[in-house]
Design a protein around this motif. Sequence first.
Motif, PDB file in Angstrom:
ATOM      1  N   LEU A 294       0.865  -1.193   0.000  1.00 38.20           N
ATOM      2  CA  LEU A 294       0.000   0.000   0.000  1.00 38.20           C
ATOM      3  C   LEU A 294       0.897   1.238   0.000  1.00 38.20           C
ATOM      4  CD1 LEU A 294      -2.509  -1.111   2.813  1.00 38.20           C
ATOM      5  CD2 LEU A 294      -2.937  -1.104   0.350  1.00 38.20           C
ATOM      6  N   PRO A 295       0.442   2.331  -0.653  1.00 34.60           N
ATOM      7  CA  PRO A 295       1.284   3.532  -0.716  1.00 34.60           C
ATOM      8  C   PRO A 295       1.447   4.232   0.635  1.00 34.60           C
ATOM      9  CG  PRO A 295      -0.638   3.697  -2.192  1.00 34.60           C
ATOM     10  CD  PRO A 295      -0.806   2.461  -1.377  1.00 34.60           C
ATOM     11  N   ASP A 296       2.491   5.010   0.750  1.00 32.76           N
ATOM     12  CA  ASP A 296       2.707   5.850   1.941  1.00 32.76           C
ATOM     13  C   ASP A 296       1.491   6.778   2.120  1.00 32.76           C
ATOM     14  OD1 ASP A 296       5.208   4.760   1.771  1.00 32.76           O
ATOM     15  OD2 ASP A 296       6.289   6.652   1.473  1.00 32.76           O
ATOM     16  N   LYS A 297       1.159   7.093   3.350  1.00 32.55           N
ATOM     17  CA  LYS A 297       0.140   8.100   3.708  1.00 32.55           C
ATOM     18  C   LYS A 297      -1.173   7.871   2.960  1.00 32.55           C
ATOM     19  CE  LYS A 297       3.705  11.532   4.503  1.00 32.55           C
ATOM     20  NZ  LYS A 297       4.405  12.660   4.040  1.00 32.55           N
ATOM     21  N   SER A 298      -1.613   6.612   2.875  1.00 32.14           N
ATOM     22  CA  SER A 298      -2.824   6.311   2.107  1.00 32.14           C
ATOM     23  C   SER A 298      -4.002   5.913   3.005  1.00 32.14           C
ATOM     24  CB  SER A 298      -2.537   5.182   1.115  1.00 32.14           C
ATOM     25  OG  SER A 298      -2.073   4.030   1.810  1.00 32.14           O
TER      26      SER A 298
ATOM     27  N   ARG B 265       4.186   4.578   8.370  1.00 28.84           N
ATOM     28  CA  ARG B 265       4.365   4.836   6.931  1.00 28.84           C
ATOM     29  C   ARG B 265       3.001   4.989   6.232  1.00 28.84           C
ATOM     30  NH1 ARG B 265       4.165   2.316   2.111  1.00 28.84           N
ATOM     31  NH2 ARG B 265       3.651   0.248   2.885  1.00 28.84           N
ATOM     32  N   LEU B 266       2.053   4.140   6.613  1.00 23.51           N
ATOM     33  CA  LEU B 266       0.778   4.091   5.884  1.00 23.51           C
ATOM     34  C   LEU B 266      -0.194   5.207   6.272  1.00 23.51           C
ATOM     35  CD1 LEU B 266       0.246   0.233   6.083  1.00 23.51           C
ATOM     36  CD2 LEU B 266       0.776   1.557   4.030  1.00 23.51           C
TER      37      LEU B 266
END
Length: 376
Positions: free
Chosen positions: A288-292, A325-326
Amino acid sequence: MSRPSRRPKLPAQKPPRRPLARPKLPPTPETPEHLCEADVAEGLERIAFSELRRRFGENVERLDRGEARPGALRFSYAGNLYHLLGLRMAQAVYLVRRFDVPRPKALLGHQHFTALLAMIAAVRDLSPAEAYQTLTLNAAGSDSSVMRRLKDELAAATGLKPADEGDLLIRLRHPPGDPSAWEVLVRLSPRPLATRSWRVCSREGALNAAIAGAMVFLTQPKPDDVFLNLLCGSGTLLIERLALENAASAAGYDLDETALACARRNIEAAGLADRVSLNLGDARALPLPDKSVDAICADLPFGHLVGSHEGNLELYPELLREAARLLKPGGRAVFISHEVRLMENLLADSPRWKIEQIIKVAQGGLNPRIFVLVRV
Ligand SMILES: C[S@@+](CC[C@H](N)C(=O)[O-])C[C@H]1O[C@@H](n2cnc3c(N)ncnc32)[C@H](O)[C@@H]1O
């Protein structure tokens, strides 16, 4: 206390889709005021009362301020009792009535016994008739001849069979701090509320659903949240999240195929199969992307029934790093863990997390903590 009106025709299993907050409704003859008590996990009394306030506004009033007992919440409620069955953070809720009698024997007198039967009828009216087959009377000295007679007379009058864990649970005790009277509590549901009808598959270490309800509440859920449940196990947090509030998406990850199969069964039983994505994956490194993600919940291995302390020493820092991170800045992570010192050490002086609160809660003889964290 007047008898509540009959249960409105609401779908019994469907979670509420409307927001929790409700305006104050003026009490009317259709909304009598009831004296009620809820069992809640110790430590969650305040949060459980917030749920009552959000759902019922000023139609609920807490009555035990200053003399609160751990694990209990006493309140008055002006409304249809049926709506209390939708509470997500109470373990069980009871209708309460005080009887100004010196001894339980007096409850066998016509006037009091009739009042007791009216309480029972009001409670049975909330569920399908077939939900009640058996009855339990819980009281100190329940083996005494008076208690046995009371139980037998109640069984005869209600047509229910006495049993150890009856569908109809009646508790008899002195009102808190008042040995001169007695009070009767009748549980509003044939099973504790925290025993969810969606749980068709259980696993060792599954989280208590009412505690899960409180955890998702602490994420401050919003209908457009991207919600992530790390280590989802049997799916408790995912189901409780969607029962409380809609989400843009809700995804669970677990390393164990059998845990995911169990979660799938529960999620189907909850009618949420089309709203949850279940994924096989290592929560330490997710695709999953960073900050998502807006909110994360996880029931971390305590190191007793699930996992080990040595394993947790490696797992926890990696999970916290991945969660940081997420999450979007300002996003919330709510974790439950019995590894209190380990979590505190990892969070101390962390530039990634602000600790909003740490709540000590009682679960299955342990005292894990709920960590409510905000991504800085
Ligand atoms: C305490 S249980 C969760 C129980 C769950 N809350 C429930 O109500 O059933 C922890 C879960 O974490 C999973 N798990 C452990 N390490 C993991 C990892 N690195 N990535 C994903 N899942 C993991 C285990 O398979 C287990 O299902």
